[in-house]
Design a protein around this motif. Structure first.
Motif, short mmCIF file in Angstrom:
data_model
loop_
_atom_site.label_atom_id
_atom_site.label_comp_id
_atom_site.label_asym_id
_atom_site.label_seq_id
_atom_site.Cartn_x
_atom_site.Cartn_y
_atom_site.Cartn_z
N UNK A 87 0.84 -1.21 0.00
CA UNK A 87 0.00 0.00 0.00
C UNK A 87 0.87 1.25 0.00
N UNK A 88 0.63 2.11 -0.97
CA UNK A 88 1.38 3.36 -1.09
C UNK A 88 0.63 4.51 -0.44
N UNK A 89 -0.70 4.50 -0.59
CA UNK A 89 -1.50 5.61 -0.06
C UNK A 89 -2.94 5.17 0.11
N UNK A 90 -3.61 5.74 1.12
CA UNK A 90 -5.05 5.56 1.28
C UNK A 90 -5.74 6.81 0.75
N UNK A 91 -6.85 6.64 0.05
CA UNK A 91 -7.56 7.77 -0.54
C UNK A 91 -8.99 7.83 -0.02
#
Length: 259
Positions: free
Chosen positions: A105-109
């Motif tokens: 996971x790179x980022x949560x949006x």
């Protein structure tokens, strides 16, 4: 002669009524769509806020709305998106498949964000996958429309480039944290981020419920190490584990640990 004039008069009224009805229907079809886009959280929080009323109408007529169920993909790594996705509601994750087959996971949006803008501008396939970790509602805007706004609205193009730069800056900060901070610090920081950005449920547990594997992927450690650290945090009464859910009990202590 009088009857003939009366006939023309009534025909005139009938034609006028039909034209009025046609115009009313056109307004009825456009206005609700424009109002929905104009009041949408994505427009208020993203580069789309620079669009004028005519451009909002154009946007409303070109978009397609999708409901993405938990676990489903919005787009996959390597896919050509041909546009951008506006997150209207729900929570998703941007991730990259590692060499060993794990989903990193790179980022949560969340609602208010745009997805796919970098790959659209660079004219490249998506570098990351986007999936829903809770049910989502997203709107797709074709590349042709975005490029039209980009070429004809200077403020929009500036906002879009600033947004891409902010994403790159956030990515750089994450890389620095991965090198300079311990796993314990990164876990504390991530739990605080989930709390501050996405909020709590009524029972005070974190609203965004990640699997232990997903949480481990964010902080860059093995799943077993993440589970062990969560257990340690629980014993220190920094958090409370409620089944698979997590409740933050001592936010101040977690902030000190994250520094």
């Amino acid at each position: 002669m009088s009857n003939r004039n009366n006939t023309f008069f009534y025909v005139f009224l009938a034609v006028k009524a039909l034209l009025y009805r046609k115009n009313w229907l056109i307004l009825y079809q456009i206005t609700p769509a424009m109002n929905k886009c104009d009041q949408c959280i994505v427009r208020q929080l993203s580069s789309l806020k620079a669009l004028n009323k005519d451009e909002v109408v154009k946007l409303a007529n070109s978009k397609t709305t999708y409901t993405i169920k938990k676990g489903e993909a919005i787009f996959e790594e390597g896919e050509v998106t041909n546009g951008v996705f506006c997150v209207k509601d729900g929570v998703g994750k941007l991730s990259k498949l590692s060499a060993n087959g794990k989903d990193q996971i790179v980022k949560l949006v969340k609602s208010g964000e745009l997805l796919g803008q970098r790959s659209m501008i660079s004219n490249e396939p998506a570098n990351l996958s986007a999936k829903a970790i809770a049910d989502m509602e997203v709107c797709f805007i074709p590349k042709s429309e975005i490029l039209h706004f980009f070429n004809n609205n200077n403020q929009f193009s500036l906002n879009l480039m600033q947004s891409v730069c902010e994403d790159l800056k956030e990515s750089e900060n994450d890389k620095i944290a991965l090198v300079q901070k311990t796993v314990k610090q990164r876990l504390a920081e991530t739990l605080l981020h989930l709390h501050d950005e996405f909020g709590e449920n009524e029972d005070k547990t974190l609203k965004v419920q990640l699997t232990r594997e997903e949480l481990a992927g964010i902080i860059g450690t093995a799943t077993e190490s993440c589970i062990r650290l969560l257990s340690d945090f629980n014993k220190l009464e920094l958090i409370e584990l409620v089944g698979k859910k997590i409740m933050l009990k001592n936010v101040k202590a977690l902030k000190r640990m994250a520094e």
